[in-house]
Design a protein around this motif. Structure first.
Motif, PDB file in Angstrom:
ATOM      1  N   ARG A 198       0.867  -1.202  -0.005  1.00 34.58           N
ATOM      2  CA  ARG A 198      -0.054   0.019  -0.195  1.00 34.58           C
ATOM      3  C   ARG A 198       0.942   1.309  -0.014  1.00 34.58           C
ATOM      4  O   ARG A 198       0.618   2.361  -0.838  1.00 34.58           O
ATOM      5  N   SER A 199       1.925   1.406   0.773  1.00 39.70           N
ATOM      6  CA  SER A 199       2.709   2.596   1.039  1.00 39.70           C
ATOM      7  C   SER A 199       3.935   2.700  -0.021  1.00 39.70           C
ATOM      8  O   SER A 199       4.689   3.370   0.176  1.00 39.70           O
ATOM      9  N   MET A 200       4.100   1.661  -0.651  1.00 41.55           N
ATOM     10  CA  MET A 200       5.059   1.540  -1.544  1.00 41.55           C
ATOM     11  C   MET A 200       4.859   1.053  -3.029  1.00 41.55           C
ATOM     12  O   MET A 200       4.903   0.091  -3.541  1.00 41.55           O
ATOM     13  N   PRO A 201       4.243   2.051  -3.888  1.00 38.14           N
ATOM     14  CA  PRO A 201       3.752   1.802  -5.112  1.00 38.14           C
ATOM     15  C   PRO A 201       4.833   1.123  -6.178  1.00 38.14           C
ATOM     16  O   PRO A 201       5.916   1.580  -5.826  1.00 38.14           O
ATOM     17  N   GLY A 202       4.592   0.175  -6.702  1.00 42.03           N
ATOM     18  CA  GLY A 202       5.575  -0.588  -7.500  1.00 42.03           C
ATOM     19  C   GLY A 202       6.299  -1.694  -6.663  1.00 42.03           C
ATOM     20  O   GLY A 202       7.457  -2.164  -7.194  1.00 42.03           O
TER      21      GLY A 202
END
Ligand code: PBG
Ligand code: ZN
Length: 329
Positions: A47-51
């Motif tokens: 969620r807090s780290m796109p990619g």
């Protein structure tokens, strides 16, 4: 005063700038972190780290192949186990998730270097990096019982085929204990990359989403370092060197460039910098809002780590950075 110094003379043409460039980033400098979860065909975006994804072992192998094909020499593996307990069984069990991922990656890509994070926080029910007295809610991690578990973990990881052991728990004497454990198990040739100067940082927040490793009570300030201190970092570095570390890591990177520089001056071991999750997430958030140019910001940041003295950079941007490097060559 004559002649006037004119530094701009050497900046006047792109080719001239290439000639006087002091620091050049290459894919050789990078290590890509991967998060292994149970199952098959699983790819959960963090969620807090796109990619960035939690990946099942089959997907880890696919991603590792991509990393290898980009010319990046190494990955570092973290694991999210099926079950967590007080003994961190998932960390040291031969059927642990990191052991399985290591075996699968080495079978598919024998030339890709597999670094493994050696810590207990992803595997303990309370989320601390070490062993706690059962029922202790104060979060007082017991140092020496933890060393025994770390030793077992490192030996099991090496048996699964890990190329480099990277202990990250900041326990006193952990390099010596792990070195001894590895040597006794005939893994004399497996190097230790010690998270030697690791600070108690708020920048690890997104990682704890990714690795499901947030402490359930208390915090990590009795084992990780106080961000205010730099001489203490040198003390940690020298202890780890004496205990047999082969490489030294500074973590986080961006707020600790002075530490990277000092560690580089203070030792002749390779220095690694961990461009941590919060540093990644901040860049991603700004980039997704079109507030910054992601490529330029990332390349500037990574180059700065190298300029500050980092020989190796662990970064969630490793694959992107390698692609961007290829496009400017
Ligand atoms: C586990 C560990 C952490 C990170 C690497 N190994 C988290 C922590 O200490 O809480 C952080 C990595 C990151 O933030 O990207 N000891
Ligand atoms: Zn830990």
């Amino acid at each position: 005063m004559f002649p006037v110094q004119r530094p701009r003379r050497l900046r006047s043409h792109p080719q001239l700038r290439r000639m006087v460039r002091e620091t050049v980033l290459t894919p050789n400098d990078l290590i890509y972190p991967l998060f292994a979860v149970p199952g098959t065909g699983v790819a959960n975006e963090v969620r807090s780290m796109p990619g960035v994804y939690q990946l099942s072992v089959d997907k880890i192998v696919e991603d590792a192949k991509e990393v290898y094909d980009l010319g990046i020499p190494a990955i570092i593996l973290f694991g999210i186990p099926e079950d967590k307990d007080t003994e961190a069984t998932g960390a040291w069990h031969d059927c642990g998730i990191v052991q399985k991922a290591t075996e699968a990656v080495k079978a598919a890509l024998p030339d890709l270097i597999v670094v493994v994070d050696t810590c207990l926080c992803e595997y303990t029910a309370h989320g601390h990096c070490g062993y706690l007295e059962v029922g202790d809610l104060s979060g007082r991690v017991l140092n020496d019982p933890t060393l025994d578990l770390l030793k077992k973990t490192a030996v099991s990881q090496a048996s699964a085929g890990a190329d480099i052991i990277a202990p990250s728990g900041m326990m006193d004497g952990f390099v010596q204990a792990i070195r001894q454990g590895l040597d006794e198990a005939n893994f004399e040739d497996i190097p230790i990359m010690s998270y030697a100067a690791k600070y108690a940082s708020a920048y690890y927040g997104p990682f704890r989403d990714a690795a499901d490793s947030a402490p359930q009570f208390g915090d990590r300030r009795t084992y990780q370092m106080d961000p205010s201190n730099s001489r203490e970092a040198l003390k940690e570095i020298h202890l780890d060197i004496a205990e047999g570390a082969d490489m030294l890591m500074v973590k986080p990177a961006l707020s600790y460039m002075d530490i990277i520089w000092q560690v580089k001056q203070a030792s002749n071991l390779p220095v690694a910098a961990y461009n941590v999750s919060g540093e990644y997430s901040m860049v991603k958030a700004a980039a997704l809002n079109d507030w910054i140019d992601e490529e330029k910001v990332v390349m500037e940041t990574l180059t700065s780590f190298k300029r500050a003295g980092a020989d190796l950079i662990l970064t969630y941007h490793a694959k992107d950075a390698a692609r961007w490097m290829a496009s400017v060559l």
